[in-house]
Design a protein around this motif. Structure first.
Motif, short mmCIF file in Angstrom:
data_model
loop_
_atom_site.label_atom_id
_atom_site.label_comp_id
_atom_site.label_asym_id
_atom_site.label_seq_id
_atom_site.Cartn_x
_atom_site.Cartn_y
_atom_site.Cartn_z
N GLU A 30 -45.84 -1.27 -28.97
CA GLU A 30 -44.98 -2.34 -29.51
C GLU A 30 -45.73 -3.66 -29.55
OE1 GLU A 30 -40.66 -4.55 -28.89
OE2 GLU A 30 -41.40 -3.18 -27.33
N ASN A 33 -47.85 -3.80 -32.59
CA ASN A 33 -47.05 -3.95 -33.79
C ASN A 33 -46.56 -5.39 -33.97
OD1 ASN A 33 -45.56 -2.82 -36.09
ND2 ASN A 33 -43.75 -3.33 -34.88
N ILE A 34 -46.10 -6.00 -32.90
CA ILE A 34 -45.62 -7.38 -32.98
C ILE A 34 -46.76 -8.33 -33.33
CG2 ILE A 34 -44.69 -9.31 -31.62
CD1 ILE A 34 -42.97 -7.27 -30.12
N SER A 37 -47.75 -8.04 -36.91
CA SER A 37 -46.68 -8.45 -37.82
C SER A 37 -46.42 -9.95 -37.82
CB SER A 37 -45.37 -7.73 -37.45
OG SER A 37 -45.52 -6.33 -37.47
N LYS A 38 -46.66 -10.60 -36.67
CA LYS A 38 -46.19 -11.98 -36.53
C LYS A 38 -47.25 -13.00 -36.14
CE LYS A 38 -41.53 -10.47 -35.21
NZ LYS A 38 -40.44 -10.58 -34.21
N TYR A 39 -48.46 -12.57 -35.87
CA TYR A 39 -49.47 -13.50 -35.37
C TYR A 39 -50.74 -13.45 -36.22
CZ TYR A 39 -46.69 -14.28 -31.17
OH TYR A 39 -45.68 -14.63 -30.30
N LEU A 102 -43.20 -12.42 -26.22
CA LEU A 102 -43.22 -11.68 -27.49
C LEU A 102 -41.85 -11.11 -27.85
CD1 LEU A 102 -46.58 -9.73 -27.02
CD2 LEU A 102 -46.13 -11.53 -28.70
N HIS A 103 -40.88 -11.29 -26.95
CA HIS A 103 -39.52 -10.76 -27.16
C HIS A 103 -39.55 -9.26 -27.42
CE1 HIS A 103 -38.29 -14.95 -27.31
NE2 HIS A 103 -39.16 -15.16 -28.29
N MET A 104 -40.25 -8.56 -26.52
CA MET A 104 -40.42 -7.12 -26.66
C MET A 104 -39.20 -6.37 -26.14
SD MET A 104 -44.41 -6.86 -25.42
CE MET A 104 -44.46 -5.08 -25.63
#
Length: 265
Positions: A30, A33-34, A37-39, A102-104
């Motif tokens: 995860e 993936n984050i 996708s976002k950084y 990262l709000h995982m």
């Protein structure tokens, strides 16, 4: 090995739960993936400094002759920093910080079954910016995006191997940590174990890496890759205890000097 997202357990692909939960697997999958996708390399570096602000080895040397905090970082270096040789309490504390920032949705890992580590001084996939190729960090980012999408190309994998401080053991180790259902780590510990089983590891590029993975799958068809890595840990530890009592002493000495001292102290 495959992963049941509903209960967070790892199985051997046939529905059988392996002997440990491998709670690190969904966590780092995860995380990758984050990040992808976002950084980007600058925003991820800002996050890196928040999480690892008290760690050594996070400074860079600039082209004007000065030094200061790193300004760019790649996903593999970021994930590698969680998996340096360190005490378990610190490792889980860093993971907890990452989960919150990262709000995982994945739980913080509670075990390290089949999870390899690196020495603190060898965690990054690049050198000082004054010594890097211009596209060194960008090449790692491209590889990570392909890895996250399960679309790794031979060219991308091989380009990362051209970076300073990167070779097959290091690249396959982080590739495995991110995708252990598909890729195997080929570090020195695992290579020693396979040699004891009659398999000599000789890999210089992605094509050879895939052929070696196929060979391992065929030879150890009833075992997941994390199980094999754990077997390798046990094998090398037994050698250390029986024949190389000095090994752990100097490994610990190296870890302590790298993590606590600099050239002046």
């Amino acid at each position: 090995v495959v992963y049941d997202d509903e209960n967070g357990k790892a199985t051997n692909g046939g529905g059988m739960q392996i002997s440990q939960t491998c709670t690190w697997i969904p966590f780092f999958a995860e995380m990758l993936n984050i990040i992808c996708s976002k950084y980007d390399k600058k925003s991820l570096c800002e996050l890196f400094h928040v999480i690892f602000k008290d760690c050594s080895g996070v400074e860079d040397k600039y082209s004007d002759g000065t030094s200061g905090p790193m300004r760019e970082v790649d996903p593999l270096s970021f994930i590698s920093y969680f998996n340096r040789k360190q005490n378990e309490k610190d490792r889980y504390a860093f993971c907890k910080k990452a989960k919150d920032l990262l709000h995982m949705s994945s739980a913080v890992p509670t075990d390290t079954y089949g999870l390899p580590t690196c020495l603190p001084h060898n965690a990054l996939f690049f050198g000082y910016s004054t010594m890097n190729a211009p596209d060194a960090i960008d090449n790692v980012w491209q590889y990570c995006r392909e890895l996250n999408a399960d679309e790794v190309t031979e060219a991308s994998f091989n380009r990362v191997l051209e970076n300073r401080n990167v070779a097959i053991p290091k690249l396959t180790q982080l590739t495995y940590i991110c995708k252990p259902h598909k890729y195997m780590v080929l570090n020195s510990t695992v290579s020693k174990y396979f040699k004891s089983k009659g398999i000599t590891i000789s890999v210089d590029n992605y094509a050879e890496y895939l052929r070696t993975i196929d060979q391992i799958r065929e030879r150890f068809s009833g075992m997941s890759f994390p199980e094999l890595v754990e077997k390798a840990f046990e094998y090398v530890n037994s050698l250390s205890k029986d024949n190389f009592t000095w090994l752990k002493f100097f490994e610990e000495m190296l870890d302590i000097t790298c993590s606590r001292y600099n050239k002046n102290t």
